[in-house]
Structure formats: structure tokens, C-alpha cells
Design a protein around this motif. Structure first.
Motif, PDB file in Angstrom:
ATOM      1  N   UNK A  64      33.000 -22.279  13.126  1.00 33.49           N
ATOM      2  CA  UNK A  64      32.736 -21.122  13.993  1.00 33.49           C
ATOM      3  C   UNK A  64      33.555 -21.214  15.270  1.00 33.49           C
ATOM      4  N   UNK A  65      33.636 -22.417  15.844  1.00 34.53           N
ATOM      5  CA  UNK A  65      34.435 -22.601  17.054  1.00 34.53           C
ATOM      6  C   UNK A  65      35.904 -22.305  16.819  1.00 34.53           C
ATOM      7  N   UNK A  66      36.443 -22.776  15.698  1.00 33.53           N
ATOM      8  CA  UNK A  66      37.855 -22.554  15.388  1.00 33.53           C
ATOM      9  C   UNK A  66      38.142 -21.076  15.141  1.00 33.53           C
ATOM     10  N   UNK A  67      37.218 -20.390  14.475  1.00 35.16           N
ATOM     11  CA  UNK A  67      37.386 -18.943  14.259  1.00 35.16           C
ATOM     12  C   UNK A  67      37.408 -18.218  15.604  1.00 35.16           C
ATOM     13  N   UNK A  68      36.516 -18.622  16.503  1.00 29.38           N
ATOM     14  CA  UNK A  68      36.508 -18.026  17.834  1.00 29.38           C
ATOM     15  C   UNK A  68      37.821 -18.250  18.565  1.00 29.38           C
ATOM     16  N   UNK A  69      38.388 -19.451  18.422  1.00 32.89           N
ATOM     17  CA  UNK A  69      39.685 -19.734  19.045  1.00 32.89           C
ATOM     18  C   UNK A  69      40.761 -18.792  18.526  1.00 32.89           C
ATOM     19  N   UNK A  70      40.745 -18.538  17.233  1.00 30.59           N
ATOM     20  CA  UNK A  70      41.730 -17.629  16.655  1.00 30.59           C
ATOM     21  C   UNK A  70      41.570 -16.212  17.203  1.00 30.59           C
ATOM     22  N   UNK A  71      40.331 -15.756  17.253  1.00 33.80           N
ATOM     23  CA  UNK A  71      40.096 -14.390  17.717  1.00 33.80           C
ATOM     24  C   UNK A  71      40.487 -14.225  19.184  1.00 33.80           C
ATOM     25  N   UNK A  72      40.084 -15.179  20.027  1.00 34.69           N
ATOM     26  CA  UNK A  72      40.420 -15.090  21.441  1.00 34.69           C
ATOM     27  C   UNK A  72      41.904 -15.226  21.707  1.00 34.69           C
ATOM     28  N   UNK A  73      42.579 -16.020  20.881  1.00 36.77           N
ATOM     29  CA  UNK A  73      44.009 -16.249  21.082  1.00 36.77           C
ATOM     30  C   UNK A  73      44.840 -14.994  20.850  1.00 36.77           C
ATOM     31  N   UNK A  74      44.284 -14.040  20.110  1.00 33.29           N
ATOM     32  CA  UNK A  74      44.998 -12.791  19.886  1.00 33.29           C
ATOM     33  C   UNK A  74      45.319 -12.124  21.232  1.00 33.29           C
ATOM     34  N   UNK A  75      44.377 -12.214  22.169  1.00 30.10           N
ATOM     35  CA  UNK A  75      44.578 -11.602  23.488  1.00 30.10           C
ATOM     36  C   UNK A  75      45.769 -12.240  24.186  1.00 30.10           C
ATOM     37  N   UNK A  76      45.771 -13.596  24.256  1.00 30.87           N
ATOM     38  CA  UNK A  76      46.868 -14.286  24.916  1.00 30.87           C
ATOM     39  C   UNK A  76      48.203 -14.037  24.249  1.00 30.87           C
ATOM     40  N   UNK A  77      48.197 -14.016  22.936  1.00 35.77           N
ATOM     41  CA  UNK A  77      49.428 -13.779  22.177  1.00 35.77           C
ATOM     42  C   UNK A  77      49.992 -12.397  22.473  1.00 35.77           C
ATOM     43  N   UNK A  78      49.144 -11.383  22.423  1.00 36.25           N
ATOM     44  CA  UNK A  78      49.603 -10.014  22.634  1.00 36.25           C
ATOM     45  C   UNK A  78      50.052  -9.778  24.080  1.00 36.25           C
TER      46      UNK A  78
END
Length: 211
Positions: A64-78
Motif C-alpha cells: 500500500x505504501x509503495x502504491x501511494x508513492x507511485x500515485x503521489x510521484x505522478x504530481x512531481x513528475x508532471x
């Protein structure tokens, strides 16, 4: 003053995880990975503590933590892809992000390329900002998410494991139980202290630079 403001933040972290379960972990880790100061060093150990109570499963907590990291990282990436350094320079201060943070992440990325995303996900502080230079470099999105997940999972697992072991100790060692009285209250105190220390340190750094 800082303590009065930030103590409710710690209580909110606990409330979200307690009320929302695994989804709460995903949400909080997504916020952390979007460069908003909710340290994973606080979120995941508390989740691990709940593993010790039988509420959660350790492997599902890490996932769950790793999935959250992926989702939040979309913001930084974009943001890195479309706004880059100019965005950080103008708006970063509102989430305790500065050019020094970004410079460290860019240094790693410039030297090691795409594999930096995986490696930096295992490093404190830098891990939250590595999505920016990945976006600036327009790293292939599938590879970015794959490396983010692979790097984030052991980080989340390790922190949750520590929290689980501490939780077991609090519940099984009579000396600790007697000293702390209530494990829940102790965990609240630790989380509040961690959040206060992290954000207070960033505020002090910013004030020092302004002098």
C-alpha cells in the motif's frame, strides 16, 4: 507555537490510517511523494505498529505504501515535465521544498540516469523529490513507475517492520509496558515529535537563509 500547530497533524495521520486502513496508507504516502511534508518515516512505522496489533498485514502495508508513492510521484513528475525548476522556485516554499532539495535530486539523476529513481527511493528526503528531475528529463513513464515501485517497496517494508517490532516489544515486555502505560499514547507522542522535528527543522533552515 510550532508544537501547537503541528500536533494535530500527527493526530490526523493516526486518524486517517486508523479509520481508512490500507487506503489511508496509500493516501498519506501519495501526499508524501507529492512533496507535501508528511514524512514516510512517521507514516510507515505507525502502520507497522498496527501490524503488531493484528490490524494489518506487513506485506500489504508495504505494498500500500509503495502504491501511494507511485500515485503521489505522478504530481512531481508532471510538474517537472511541464514546469521544471521555475515551479519549484516560485511555489516550493509553500510545501517546504527549496532549490537545494531539487539540486540534490538533479545531481543524482544527472550522474546515474534513470536508475537514480530506483536508488533514490531508498534514501531519506531525496526520495520525495526525485520525480522532479525525472519529469524534466522526460523519463519514459512506464520505467519511471516501475523503478518507483521497486525502490519504494523495501523502504516502506523496512519502516513498517521497525514499527511492528517496536509494537511487539511494547506489548510483550512488561518493563516497557509499565513505563509507557499505554502503547497507543506512546505512539502518538513519537509521531507528534517526529512531525514537529521534521517541519520545525525545515522552517529554521528557511529563516537562516533569509538572514
Amino acid at each position: 507555537m510550532v508544537e501547537r500547530i503541528l500536533a494535530p497533524v500527527a493526530a490526523w495521520i493516526i486518524a486517517v490510517i486508523s479509520a481508512s486502513g490500507y487506503l489511508g496508507i496509500v493516501l498519506l504516502m501519495a501526499i508524501e511523494s507529492a512533496c507535501i511534508p508528511l514524512p514516510s518515516e512517521i507514516i510507515m512505522p505507525f502502520s507497522g505498529y498496527l501490524v503488531s496489533t493484528g490490524r494489518f498485514d506487513l506485506y500489504l502495508v508495504a505494498t500500500a505504501g509503495a502504491i501511494g508513492c507511485n500515485l503521489g510521484s505522478i504530481v512531481g513528475y508532471e510538474v517537472g515535465k511541464h514546469g521544471g525548476r521555475a515551479f519549484v522556485a516560485r511555489w516550493g516554499k509553500y510545501v517546504l521544498l527549496n532549490m537545494d532539495h531539487l539540486a540534490h535530486a538533479e545531481h543524482f539523476f544527472a550522474r546515474w540516469g534513470s536508475i537514480t529513481v530506483l536508488v533514490c527511493r531508498l534514501l531519506p528526503f531525496v526520495r520525495s523529490f526525485i520525480a522532479f528531475p525525472a519529469g524534466v528529463a522526460r523519463m519514459p513513464l512506464l520505467r519511471f513507475h516501475l523503478y518507483t515501485f521497486i525502490g519504494s517497496w523495501p523502504w516502506c517494508f523496512g519502516l513498517a517492520w521497525v514499527g511492528m517490532k517496536l509494537g511487539v516489544a511494547w506489548r510483550t515486555d512488561p518493563r516497557l509496558s509499565h513505563a509507557l502505560h499505554y502503547a497507543d499514547a506512546a505512539v502518538v507522542a513519537v509521531i507528534a515529535g517526529g512531525v514537529i522535528w521534521f517541519i520545525g527543522r525545515e522552517i529554521k533552515k528557511r529563516r537562516a537563509r533569509q538572514l
